[in-house]
Scaffold this motif. Structure first.
Motif, PDB file in Angstrom:
ATOM      1  N   PHE A  87       0.837  -1.198   0.000  1.00 24.22           N
ATOM      2  CA  PHE A  87       0.000   0.000   0.000  1.00 24.22           C
ATOM      3  C   PHE A  87       0.871   1.247   0.000  1.00 24.22           C
ATOM      4  N   THR A  88       0.590   2.097  -0.960  1.00 28.54           N
ATOM      5  CA  THR A  88       1.304   3.360  -1.066  1.00 28.54           C
ATOM      6  C   THR A  88       0.412   4.341  -1.819  1.00 28.54           C
ATOM      7  N   PRO A  89       0.457   5.627  -1.446  1.00 28.80           N
ATOM      8  CA  PRO A  89      -0.376   6.591  -2.182  1.00 28.80           C
ATOM      9  C   PRO A  89       0.045   6.722  -3.639  1.00 28.80           C
ATOM     10  N   VAL A 130      -0.610  -0.465  -4.517  1.00 35.82           N
ATOM     11  CA  VAL A 130      -2.010  -0.055  -4.537  1.00 35.82           C
ATOM     12  C   VAL A 130      -2.257   1.123  -3.602  1.00 35.82           C
ATOM     13  N   SER A 131      -3.060   2.065  -4.117  1.00 31.69           N
ATOM     14  CA  SER A 131      -3.526   3.193  -3.311  1.00 31.69           C
ATOM     15  C   SER A 131      -5.033   3.047  -3.157  1.00 31.69           C
ATOM     16  N   ILE A 132      -5.576   3.508  -2.036  1.00 31.49           N
ATOM     17  CA  ILE A 132      -7.039   3.456  -1.928  1.00 31.49           C
ATOM     18  C   ILE A 132      -7.674   4.810  -2.230  1.00 31.49           C
ATOM     19  N   PHE A 135      -5.198  10.612  -1.697  1.00 35.30           N
ATOM     20  CA  PHE A 135      -4.931  11.352  -0.467  1.00 35.30           C
ATOM     21  C   PHE A 135      -3.835  10.585   0.264  1.00 35.30           C
ATOM     22  N   VAL A 136      -3.159  11.264   1.161  1.00 38.65           N
ATOM     23  CA  VAL A 136      -2.042  10.610   1.842  1.00 38.65           C
ATOM     24  C   VAL A 136      -2.403  10.364   3.305  1.00 38.65           C
ATOM     25  N   MET A 137      -2.323   9.097   3.715  1.00 33.26           N
ATOM     26  CA  MET A 137      -2.556   8.760   5.124  1.00 33.26           C
ATOM     27  C   MET A 137      -1.204   8.559   5.804  1.00 33.26           C
ATOM     28  N   GLY A 139      -0.153   5.827   6.927  1.00 37.70           N
ATOM     29  CA  GLY A 139       0.346   4.495   6.634  1.00 37.70           C
ATOM     30  C   GLY A 139      -0.704   3.706   5.891  1.00 37.70           C
ATOM     31  N   GLY A 140      -0.372   2.467   5.555  1.00 36.42           N
ATOM     32  CA  GLY A 140      -1.267   1.656   4.731  1.00 36.42           C
ATOM     33  C   GLY A 140      -2.212   0.764   5.524  1.00 36.42           C
ATOM     34  N   ALA A 143      -5.839   1.096   4.621  1.00 36.71           N
ATOM     35  CA  ALA A 143      -5.990   0.550   3.270  1.00 36.71           C
ATOM     36  C   ALA A 143      -6.107  -0.978   3.349  1.00 36.71           C
TER      37      ALA A 143
END
Ligand code: ADE
Length: 222
Positions: A87-89, A130-132, A135-137, A139-140, A143
């Motif tokens: 998971f990454t933006p 994959v990004s959900i 926007f940037v959180m 961490g993943g 996600a």
């Protein structure tokens, strides 16, 4: 189907997965969820999982060794229907089609990053980034929860009453979101005296008309 989550915050997942539907799906052996603390795969006695980036700069970067060790240990040896996701933006945006495709796998390994990112050599371990959403959180992890929930619910027997999925007119590639639903009372009166009504067609008993109205009000997500 098996889900393996690699995270620095296993408690978040354990709490969530003990709730209601996903807990029942695990008890009924439709899904298996393994939550793994990345620190358990660290190489040193301080359980270090991150380090300063080469070349300087802000923040910390997840080290490659613990992630490598975790993926190697968790990846099913016997199946090729297994996917490793980071998971990454910056990843490809997750959607219903991906959820449907992934529901056909035997195993999903989900790596939930933290800090400023992971050592770029992680690319050699992952099948998909994959990004959900745009926007940037921090961490993943969230996600990861989202992906497990949206994939698991497509597996036969997870959503107890299969009608719930039929109601959505789920087709594998195009998932309809539900049409608007109403229940009693027919007319709800607010404190200010407003009347919030149920559309008449839904009370008509005319199934053809109801079906047509529902189709017209379904939102298609692709
Ligand atoms: N990590 C931080 N932001 C994210 C996002 N939007 N999707 C997936 N992982 C993330």
């Amino acid at each position: 189907m098996r889900f393996d989550i690699i995270t620095l915050f296993p408690e978040i997942f354990n709490f969530y997965f003990e709730q209601s539907i996903l807990s029942r799906a695990q008890k009924n052996k439709i899904i298996k969820i393994g939550v793994h603390n990345l620190r358990d795969f660290a190489f040193d006695k301080h359980k270090t999982v991150d380090d300063k980036p080469f070349g300087g700069g802000r923040g910390m970067v997840l080290k490659i060794e613990p992630i490598y060790k975790a993926v190697r240990k968790l990846k099913a040896k016997k199946s090729n229907k297994t996917k490793v996701v980071l998971f990454t933006p910056r990843g490809k945006k997750f959607n219903q089609k991906m959820a449907t495709d992934w529901a056909k796998l035997d195993q999903l390994i989900l790596i939930c990053g933290r800090y400023e990112g992971a050592d770029e050599r992680i690319n050699k371990l992952v099948d998909e980034k994959v990004s959900i959403g745009d926007f940037v959180m921090m961490g993943g992890d969230l996600a990861g929860l989202i992906v497990v929930e949206s994939v698991a619910r497509l597996l036969k027997g997870v959503v107890g009453n299969s009608e719930s999925l039929i109601g959505e007119r789920i087709t594998p590639e195009k998932g309809f979101v539900e049409y608007p639903q109403y229940t009693r009372p027919e007319v709800f009166e607010t404190k200010g005296g407003q009347k919030w009504r149920t559309p008449k067609v839904l009370l008509s008993g005319n199934h053809q008309k109801i079906e047509k109205w529902r189709k017209g009000h379904s939102k298609v997500i692709e």
